[in-house]
Scaffold this motif. Structure first.
Motif, PDB file in Angstrom:
ATOM      1  N   GLU A   1     -35.706 -29.964  15.468  1.00 46.97           N
ATOM      2  CA  GLU A   1     -36.487 -30.950  16.212  1.00 46.97           C
ATOM      3  C   GLU A   1     -36.035 -30.902  17.655  1.00 46.97           C
ATOM      4  OE1 GLU A   1     -36.082 -34.836  14.613  1.00 46.97           O
ATOM      5  OE2 GLU A   1     -36.744 -34.251  12.636  1.00 46.97           O
ATOM      6  N   GLY A   2     -36.978 -30.773  18.596  1.00 43.59           N
ATOM      7  CA  GLY A   2     -36.633 -30.781  20.003  1.00 43.59           C
ATOM      8  C   GLY A   2     -35.845 -29.546  20.378  1.00 43.59           C
ATOM      9  N   GLY A   3     -35.217 -29.614  21.542  1.00 46.15           N
ATOM     10  CA  GLY A   3     -34.405 -28.507  22.008  1.00 46.15           C
ATOM     11  C   GLY A   3     -35.231 -27.300  22.336  1.00 46.15           C
ATOM     12  N   GLY A   4     -34.949 -26.208  21.732  1.00 41.91           N
ATOM     13  CA  GLY A   4     -35.638 -24.970  22.012  1.00 41.91           C
ATOM     14  C   GLY A   4     -34.748 -23.812  21.685  1.00 41.91           C
TER      15      GLY A   4
ATOM     16  N   LEU B   1     -28.947 -28.266  36.419  1.00 44.83           N
ATOM     17  CA  LEU B   1     -29.338 -28.952  35.191  1.00 44.83           C
ATOM     18  C   LEU B   1     -30.782 -29.425  35.296  1.00 44.83           C
ATOM     19  CD1 LEU B   1     -26.216 -31.249  34.607  1.00 44.83           C
ATOM     20  CD2 LEU B   1     -26.595 -28.908  33.813  1.00 44.83           C
ATOM     21  N   ASP B   2     -31.575 -29.134  34.283  1.00 47.01           N
ATOM     22  CA  ASP B   2     -32.968 -29.582  34.238  1.00 47.01           C
ATOM     23  C   ASP B   2     -33.017 -31.008  33.707  1.00 47.01           C
ATOM     24  OD1 ASP B   2     -35.673 -29.942  34.074  1.00 47.01           O
ATOM     25  OD2 ASP B   2     -36.037 -28.305  32.673  1.00 47.01           O
ATOM     26  N   ILE B   3     -32.558 -31.961  34.530  1.00 43.50           N
ATOM     27  CA  ILE B   3     -32.477 -33.350  34.072  1.00 43.50           C
ATOM     28  C   ILE B   3     -33.848 -33.977  33.871  1.00 43.50           C
ATOM     29  CG2 ILE B   3     -30.180 -33.738  35.007  1.00 43.50           C
ATOM     30  CD1 ILE B   3     -31.596 -35.333  37.306  1.00 43.50           C
TER      31      ILE B   3
ATOM     32  N   VAL C   1     -30.155 -30.067  27.298  1.00 39.33           N
ATOM     33  CA  VAL C   1     -30.622 -29.822  28.658  1.00 39.33           C
ATOM     34  C   VAL C   1     -30.588 -28.318  28.930  1.00 39.33           C
ATOM     35  CG1 VAL C   1     -28.339 -30.094  29.768  1.00 39.33           C
ATOM     36  CG2 VAL C   1     -30.415 -30.556  31.081  1.00 39.33           C
ATOM     37  N   ARG C   2     -31.646 -27.787  29.560  1.00 42.40           N
ATOM     38  CA  ARG C   2     -31.658 -26.390  30.003  1.00 42.40           C
ATOM     39  C   ARG C   2     -30.806 -26.301  31.257  1.00 42.40           C
ATOM     40  NH1 ARG C   2     -32.894 -22.221  27.286  1.00 42.40           N
ATOM     41  NH2 ARG C   2     -33.768 -21.159  29.054  1.00 42.40           N
ATOM     42  N   VAL C   3     -30.085 -25.197  31.373  1.00 42.98           N
ATOM     43  CA  VAL C   3     -29.155 -25.003  32.483  1.00 42.98           C
ATOM     44  C   VAL C   3     -29.406 -23.643  33.119  1.00 42.98           C
ATOM     45  CG1 VAL C   3     -26.713 -24.866  33.132  1.00 42.98           C
ATOM     46  CG2 VAL C   3     -27.416 -26.391  31.268  1.00 42.98           C
ATOM     47  N   ALA C   4     -29.604 -23.639  34.441  1.00 47.17           N
ATOM     48  CA  ALA C   4     -29.688 -22.390  35.196  1.00 47.17           C
ATOM     49  C   ALA C   4     -28.267 -21.995  35.561  1.00 47.17           C
ATOM     50  CB  ALA C   4     -30.531 -22.570  36.453  1.00 47.17           C
ATOM     51  N   LEU C   5     -27.891 -20.775  35.190  1.00 49.53           N
ATOM     52  CA  LEU C   5     -26.515 -20.313  35.345  1.00 49.53           C
ATOM     53  C   LEU C   5     -26.301 -19.414  36.555  1.00 49.53           C
ATOM     54  CD1 LEU C   5     -25.990 -19.477  31.578  1.00 49.53           C
ATOM     55  CD2 LEU C   5     -25.003 -21.425  32.834  1.00 49.53           C
ATOM     56  N   GLY C   6     -27.367 -19.114  37.286  1.00 48.31           N
ATOM     57  CA  GLY C   6     -27.274 -18.205  38.421  1.00 48.31           C
ATOM     58  C   GLY C   6     -27.735 -16.820  38.024  1.00 48.31           C
ATOM     59  N   GLY C   7     -28.161 -16.054  38.994  1.00 44.08           N
ATOM     60  CA  GLY C   7     -28.605 -14.696  38.725  1.00 44.08           C
ATOM     61  C   GLY C   7     -29.848 -14.623  37.856  1.00 44.08           C
ATOM     62  N   GLY C   8     -30.629 -15.693  37.798  1.00 41.64           N
ATOM     63  CA  GLY C   8     -31.828 -15.733  36.964  1.00 41.64           C
ATOM     64  C   GLY C   8     -31.564 -16.053  35.508  1.00 41.64           C
ATOM     65  N   ASP C   9     -30.318 -16.333  35.152  1.00 39.02           N
ATOM     66  CA  ASP C   9     -29.947 -16.622  33.765  1.00 39.02           C
ATOM     67  C   ASP C   9     -30.062 -18.115  33.472  1.00 39.02           C
ATOM     68  OD1 ASP C   9     -29.283 -13.953  33.618  1.00 39.02           O
ATOM     69  OD2 ASP C   9     -27.126 -14.282  33.786  1.00 39.02           O
ATOM     70  N   ALA C  10     -30.417 -18.420  32.224  1.00 40.31           N
ATOM     71  CA  ALA C  10     -30.498 -19.812  31.776  1.00 40.31           C
ATOM     72  C   ALA C  10     -30.040 -19.898  30.333  1.00 40.31           C
ATOM     73  CB  ALA C  10     -31.930 -20.336  31.905  1.00 40.31           C
TER      74      ALA C  10
ATOM     75  N   ARG D   1     -36.430 -26.324  41.713  1.00 44.78           N
ATOM     76  CA  ARG D   1     -36.355 -25.800  40.351  1.00 44.78           C
ATOM     77  C   ARG D   1     -36.355 -24.266  40.413  1.00 44.78           C
ATOM     78  NH1 ARG D   1     -37.446 -27.455  35.235  1.00 44.78           N
ATOM     79  NH2 ARG D   1     -37.927 -29.541  35.984  1.00 44.78           N
ATOM     80  N   PRO D   2     -35.317 -23.613  39.873  1.00 45.88           N
ATOM     81  CA  PRO D   2     -35.300 -22.147  39.874  1.00 45.88           C
ATOM     82  C   PRO D   2     -36.305 -21.577  38.874  1.00 45.88           C
ATOM     83  CG  PRO D   2     -33.382 -22.993  38.731  1.00 45.88           C
ATOM     84  CD  PRO D   2     -34.107 -24.178  39.297  1.00 45.88           C
ATOM     85  N   GLU D   3     -36.716 -20.343  39.086  1.00 43.62           N
ATOM     86  CA  GLU D   3     -37.716 -19.710  38.226  1.00 43.62           C
ATOM     87  C   GLU D   3     -37.293 -19.708  36.762  1.00 43.62           C
ATOM     88  OE1 GLU D   3     -39.891 -15.422  37.611  1.00 43.62           O
ATOM     89  OE2 GLU D   3     -39.282 -15.996  39.633  1.00 43.62           O
ATOM     90  N   CYS D   4     -36.009 -19.519  36.483  1.00 45.77           N
ATOM     91  CA  CYS D   4     -35.560 -19.451  35.091  1.00 45.77           C
ATOM     92  C   CYS D   4     -35.701 -20.777  34.354  1.00 45.77           C
ATOM     93  CB  CYS D   4     -34.126 -18.933  34.998  1.00 45.77           C
ATOM     94  SG  CYS D   4     -32.898 -20.018  35.746  1.00 45.77           S
ATOM     95  N   LEU D   5     -35.971 -21.873  35.088  1.00 42.59           N
ATOM     96  CA  LEU D   5     -36.198 -23.170  34.454  1.00 42.59           C
ATOM     97  C   LEU D   5     -37.668 -23.576  34.510  1.00 42.59           C
ATOM     98  CD1 LEU D   5     -33.101 -25.293  35.562  1.00 42.59           C
ATOM     99  CD2 LEU D   5     -33.448 -24.018  33.435  1.00 42.59           C
ATOM    100  N   GLN D   6     -38.520 -22.666  34.998  1.00 42.38           N
ATOM    101  CA  GLN D   6     -39.956 -22.925  34.960  1.00 42.38           C
ATOM    102  C   GLN D   6     -40.406 -22.845  33.512  1.00 42.38           C
ATOM    103  OE1 GLN D   6     -41.681 -23.864  37.556  1.00 42.38           O
ATOM    104  NE2 GLN D   6     -40.159 -23.398  39.111  1.00 42.38           N
ATOM    105  N   GLU D   7     -41.519 -23.450  33.201  1.00 43.98           N
ATOM    106  CA  GLU D   7     -42.005 -23.467  31.823  1.00 43.98           C
ATOM    107  C   GLU D   7     -42.134 -22.058  31.252  1.00 43.98           C
ATOM    108  OE1 GLU D   7     -45.868 -25.050  29.414  1.00 43.98           O
ATOM    109  OE2 GLU D   7     -45.050 -26.296  31.012  1.00 43.98           O
ATOM    110  N   ASN D   8     -42.628 -21.122  32.030  1.00 52.31           N
ATOM    111  CA  ASN D   8     -42.787 -19.749  31.563  1.00 52.31           C
ATOM    112  C   ASN D   8     -41.808 -18.811  32.248  1.00 52.31           C
ATOM    113  OD1 ASN D   8     -44.965 -20.371  29.842  1.00 52.31           O
ATOM    114  ND2 ASN D   8     -46.328 -20.421  31.607  1.00 52.31           N
TER     115      ASN D   8
END
Length: 191
Positions: free
Chosen positions: A9-12, A55-57, A95-104, A166-173
């Motif tokens: 449930e939830g998350g991803g 952090l994608d708060i 929470v989704r997290v952008a880690l740098g270098g396009g990584d999440a 919002r970095p690209e790696c946290l965009q919906e797609n």
């Protein structure tokens, strides 16, 4: 055709971020560190948290987690529901997290030390900038004792660095692939 509902449930999807108060049982993650688990592999990403992560708060969920049970999510992060009946339920979040270098990665974890990291950070996020996400960094570790014989934990002290787009790696797609081999990933310029 055989189908099964895994009951999530939830998350991803992952890869999954974890905070380790103690060293992992298999020794792959030291005490008081962050790791990223992708498939069967686990990589220490504490340095990325020390440099700064986003952090994608806006999509943060809080609730209750228990091993082997579906998460019980709050209607809003600002209102914690009553603890579910039964043993093992702990406060947690996703929470989704952008880690740098396009990584999440997805930081979805329950436990006292984990939740204290979030509650320590929350007052710093009160003056959010519209349309921006917080870049935070790990600014040490704090130990918390619960009284004689009641145990202790440790939490990552997260500190607000600045508000960012919002970095690209946290965009919906957005691309959420992970390249954990680059030790320099996570510099501010790479977001």
């Amino acid at each position: 055709m055989f189908e099964i509902d895994e009951g999530s449930e939830g998350g991803g999807g992952g890869p999954f971020i974890n905070w380790h108060v103690q060293e992992s049982d298999d020794g792959s993650a030291p005490a008081r560190s962050f790791s990223l688990k992708d498939g069967d592999g686990r990589t220490n990403i504490t340095d990325r948290f020390k440099k700064g992560v986003i952090l994608d708060i806006e999509n943060l969920q809080t609730g209750w987690g228990a091993f082997g049970m579906p998460w019980k999510w709050n209607e809003s992060p600002s209102r914690m529901m009553k603890r579910p009946e039964g043993d093992g339920w702990k406060k947690g979040f996703s929470v989704r997290v952008a880690l740098g270098g396009g990584d999440a990665g997805l930081w979805q974890q329950a436990g006292t030390g984990v939740f204290m990291s979030l509650t320590h950070l929350a007052p710093q996020l009160q003056d959010a900038e519209a349309g921006k996400l917080p870049m935070v960094k790990m600014d040490g570790v704090e130990k918390k004792s619960f009284g004689e014989g009641k145990g202790s934990t440790a939490f990552a002290k997260l500190k607000l660095v600045k508000w960012v787009d919002r970095p690209e790696c946290l965009q919906e797609n957005g691309d959420t692939s992970i390249d954990v081999g680059d030790d320099d990933a996570g510099d501010d310029e790479e977001f």
